[in-house]
Write an enzyme that holds these catalytic residues in place. Structure first.
Site, PDB file in Angstrom:
ATOM      1  N   TYR A  65      50.664  56.784  23.201  1.00 14.50           N
ATOM      2  CA  TYR A  65      50.752  56.391  24.601  1.00 14.50           C
ATOM      3  C   TYR A  65      50.653  54.871  24.703  1.00 14.50           C
ATOM      4  O   TYR A  65      49.614  54.278  24.392  1.00 14.50           O
ATOM      5  CB  TYR A  65      49.654  57.053  25.426  1.00 14.50           C
ATOM      6  N   SER A 100      52.481  67.816  32.681  1.00 14.67           N
ATOM      7  CA  SER A 100      53.527  67.730  33.715  1.00 14.67           C
ATOM      8  C   SER A 100      53.385  68.845  34.746  1.00 14.67           C
ATOM      9  O   SER A 100      54.353  69.544  35.061  1.00 14.67           O
ATOM     10  CB  SER A 100      54.927  67.771  33.096  1.00 14.67           C
ATOM     11  N   PRO A 101      52.195  69.027  35.309  1.00 20.58           N
ATOM     12  CA  PRO A 101      51.989  70.133  36.261  1.00 20.58           C
ATOM     13  C   PRO A 101      52.769  69.980  37.564  1.00 20.58           C
ATOM     14  O   PRO A 101      52.989  70.974  38.268  1.00 20.58           O
ATOM     15  CB  PRO A 101      50.479  70.073  36.525  1.00 20.58           C
ATOM     16  N   LEU A 102      53.223  68.764  37.866  1.00 24.82           N
ATOM     17  CA  LEU A 102      54.013  68.535  39.088  1.00 24.82           C
ATOM     18  C   LEU A 102      55.485  68.297  38.756  1.00 24.82           C
ATOM     19  O   LEU A 102      56.244  67.833  39.615  1.00 24.82           O
ATOM     20  CB  LEU A 102      53.449  67.354  39.880  1.00 24.82           C
ATOM     21  N   GLY A 116      56.916  64.922  39.486  1.00 27.93           N
ATOM     22  CA  GLY A 116      56.908  64.550  40.896  1.00 27.93           C
ATOM     23  C   GLY A 116      57.665  65.489  41.808  1.00 27.93           C
ATOM     24  O   GLY A 116      57.498  65.451  43.038  1.00 27.93           O
ATOM     25  N   LEU A 159      57.271  68.657  42.372  1.00 21.95           N
ATOM     26  CA  LEU A 159      56.421  69.612  43.090  1.00 21.95           C
ATOM     27  C   LEU A 159      55.444  68.937  44.048  1.00 21.95           C
ATOM     28  O   LEU A 159      54.633  69.607  44.681  1.00 21.95           O
ATOM     29  CB  LEU A 159      55.672  70.484  42.086  1.00 21.95           C
ATOM     30  N   GLY A 199      56.830  67.255  46.455  1.00 23.85           N
ATOM     31  CA  GLY A 199      57.663  67.226  47.660  1.00 23.85           C
ATOM     32  C   GLY A 199      58.313  65.890  47.935  1.00 23.85           C
ATOM     33  O   GLY A 199      58.819  65.660  49.035  1.00 23.85           O
ATOM     34  N   LYS A 200      58.360  64.999  46.934  1.00 28.75           N
ATOM     35  CA  LYS A 200      58.888  63.657  47.166  1.00 28.75           C
ATOM     36  C   LYS A 200      60.409  63.603  47.144  1.00 28.75           C
ATOM     37  O   LYS A 200      61.011  62.691  47.714  1.00 28.75           O
ATOM     38  CB  LYS A 200      58.332  62.692  46.120  1.00 28.75           C
TER      39      LYS A 200
END
Length: 343
Positions: free
Chosen positions: A53, A207-209, A212, A214, A216-217
């Site tokens: 990272y 990466s649970p979203l 980005g 999920l 709503g963006k």
């Protein structure tokens, strides 16, 4: 915050983990320090990083923050990873004893700790015998350099092979698997989740979203703009964006998330995270915030419990698309379940 056992170990971690891939890149050192401060203050105790990272900068930032906090390292569970290139040359990567020996020692130095609580193999290595890797990890547990180990991005058969070789050889068993998992990526439920459950391990979804989506963006057929990952760097991931945008199921899932969020008076991100926190085998969900406001919103998901009806709505909208064999209605596994009375 809800605390859960770290897989099949006796150590407990918070249900939301702070991922640090943004440290030193999207988040400068001051912001990274503030994110860790906010996370701990909100009740979190689990940090996840990796040696690659920001080319090791993420680990260095965590190390400097830990040093500034005195005995904070003893209060937290710190996870890192090794596998990808960190040195020049043909032996500067992989899961060999040679490379992992260098990689683990370097991670310990950057973090400024004597022991890494959870050391994860970042991906499968087809060139190195898994027996060699497992022996190295068992030795590292025995000599105190790591407390536990796990895997990331392994397939079901790879995970099961490693688990049973460790068992047969009397090595310390793995405790976790870190895969991509979210409402838009559920294919791991076919083979990988059952393998994790069978081994008594825990899942640490990254990466649970879904980058980005999920939260709503993003809007249907509207190029990303503004303060979003794709909006700030449209060249990064546009092919994946176009593919996801063209999939009707993407928008069915987002619509379901947004409806529940509006009914509950919470953010779409909180709904998406709460769904994942409640899934079988999930130990801790890895958050990837770049800003303090994002982290504060995400952390609120720890207090959100979705109803059975809400979970069912999300499950139905996001159901993985599978063929008839071997997983579908006409597949052999489904036929056997009917013959066995659905048990």
């Amino acid at each position: 915050m809800d605390l859960r056992k770290l897989g099949n170990s006796g150590t407990v971690v918070s249900a939301l983990c702070l991922g640090t891939m943004t440290f030193g890149s999207d988040a400068d050192e001051a912001t990274s320090f503030a994110l860790m401060d906010d996370y701990v203050e909100a009740g979190g105790n689990f940090l996840d990083t990796a040696d690659v990272y920001t080319n090791g900068t993420s680990e260095e930032i965590i190390g400097r923050w830990l040093k500034s906090k005195g005995g904070m390292a003893d209060r937290l569970v710190i996870a890192s990873k090794g596998r990808f290139p960190t040195l020049e040359g043909s032996n500067g990567l992989g899961l060999s004893r040679k490379h992992l020996g260098h990689a683990l020692d370097a991670s310990l130095r950057r973090l400024g700790v004597e022991q890494i609580d959870l050391y994860q193999m970042h991906a499968w290595d087809a060139l190195t015998p898994i027996e060699e890797t497992l022996r190295f990890l068992d030795d590292s547990v025995r000599n105190g350099k790591i407390a536990y180990y796990g895997f990331s991005n392994f397939l079901g058969w790879q995970l099961t092979k490693a688990v049973w070789i460790a068992k047969a050889q009397g090595y310390t068993p793995p405790v976790t698997l870190q895969p991509q998992y979210n409402l838009l990526v559920r294919d791991i439920e076919h083979e990988i989740v059952p393998a994790v459950l069978d081994a008594g391990m825990g899942l640490l979804p990254w990466s649970p979203l879904a980058g980005g989506w999920l939260s709503g963006k993003y809007k249907r057929d509207e190029m990303p703009s503004g303060a979003t990952r794709l909006g700030e760097n449209p060249k990064r991931g546009m092919e994946a964006y176009e593919k996801r945008n063209a999939n009707p199921q993407t928008w069915a899932v987002i619509d379901a998330v947004m409806q529940i969020a509006e009914q509950r008076g919470v953010s779409a991100a909180q709904v998406s995270l709460a769904w994942l926190v409640q899934k079988p085998a999930v130990t801790s969900v890895i958050l990837g915030a770049r800003k303090r406001e994002q982290l504060a919103d995400n952390m609120a998901a720890g207090d959100l419990s979705l109803s059975a009806e809400e979970v069912a709505r999300l499950d139905e909208a996001s159901k993985p698309q599978i063929g008839d064999y071997p997983y579908g209605a006409g597949g052999i596994n489904q036929r056997h379940r009917k013959l066995e009375g659905g048990r």
